[in-house]
Design an enzyme around this catalytic site. Sequence first.
Site, PDB file in Angstrom:
ATOM      1  N   ASP A   1      -0.093   5.124   0.912  1.00  0.00           N
ATOM      2  CA  ASP A   1      -0.275   6.125   1.967  1.00  0.00           C
ATOM      3  C   ASP A   1      -0.279   5.491   3.354  1.00  0.00           C
ATOM      4  O   ASP A   1      -1.129   4.664   3.663  1.00  0.00           O
ATOM      5  CB  ASP A   1      -1.575   6.904   1.730  1.00  0.00           C
ATOM      6  CG  ASP A   1      -1.573   7.603   0.380  1.00  0.00           C
ATOM      7  OD1 ASP A   1      -0.672   8.425   0.152  1.00  0.00           O
ATOM      8  OD2 ASP A   1      -2.449   7.306  -0.453  1.00  0.00           O
TER       9      ASP A   1
ATOM     10  N   ASP B   1       0.848  -1.185   0.000  1.00  0.00           N
ATOM     11  CA  ASP B   1       0.000   0.000   0.000  1.00  0.00           C
ATOM     12  C   ASP B   1       0.891   1.244   0.000  1.00  0.00           C
ATOM     13  O   ASP B   1       2.055   1.183   0.404  1.00  0.00           O
ATOM     14  CB  ASP B   1      -0.885  -0.034   1.250  1.00  0.00           C
ATOM     15  CG  ASP B   1      -1.728   1.209   1.396  1.00  0.00           C
ATOM     16  OD1 ASP B   1      -2.495   1.535   0.477  1.00  0.00           O
ATOM     17  OD2 ASP B   1      -1.592   1.882   2.447  1.00  0.00           O
TER      18      ASP B   1
END
Length: 181
Positions: free
Chosen positions: A12, A10
């Site tokens: 952020d 991922d």
Amino acid sequence: MKNLHAVFIDRDGTIGGTGHFIHPRDFTPYPFSKEALELLKENGIKTFACTNQHRISKGEASVEDFYDEFKAFGFDDAFICPHGSSDGCDCHKPSPGLLRKAAEKHGLDLLKTAFIGDVGSTDMLAAHAVGAKKILVLTGWGESSLTHYRHTWANIEPDYIAVNLLDAVNWLINIGSMKNA
């Protein structure tokens, strides 16, 4: 790590940032992220960014902005959902559409992949849906995923809870070494 085909990561809150949207031109990875990505490469593990970026659909950034960013970070490929959570697409995590697209494109056995992310209700649920190893990092939203928001993914247990991306990568490499010893 002979059994691990790839790692999905991922953006952020996992690679850098705060867990909130930051345009790629302003995004700064955590100091340890480059080392973590290099360690995966050194061990022959493909890396794929896997991220929800609904601000693309609002015109605040483009898919190309993100692809360029991930290429600069050294990812093998990036899988990006530009939709909002209520758009009904099959690619917005927790839906596993991005992971399935990556598997089809790169010939991956998703049971031999891992997902590293900071949000239980999206990253861990998407990983669980395809049988990937689930590693939750405590950066970004990770801490609150385990406390305030644990009810949103209560039936799923991460395979490992990591301090950060580098800790997650070291764990993956070490468990692979133990299995191959």
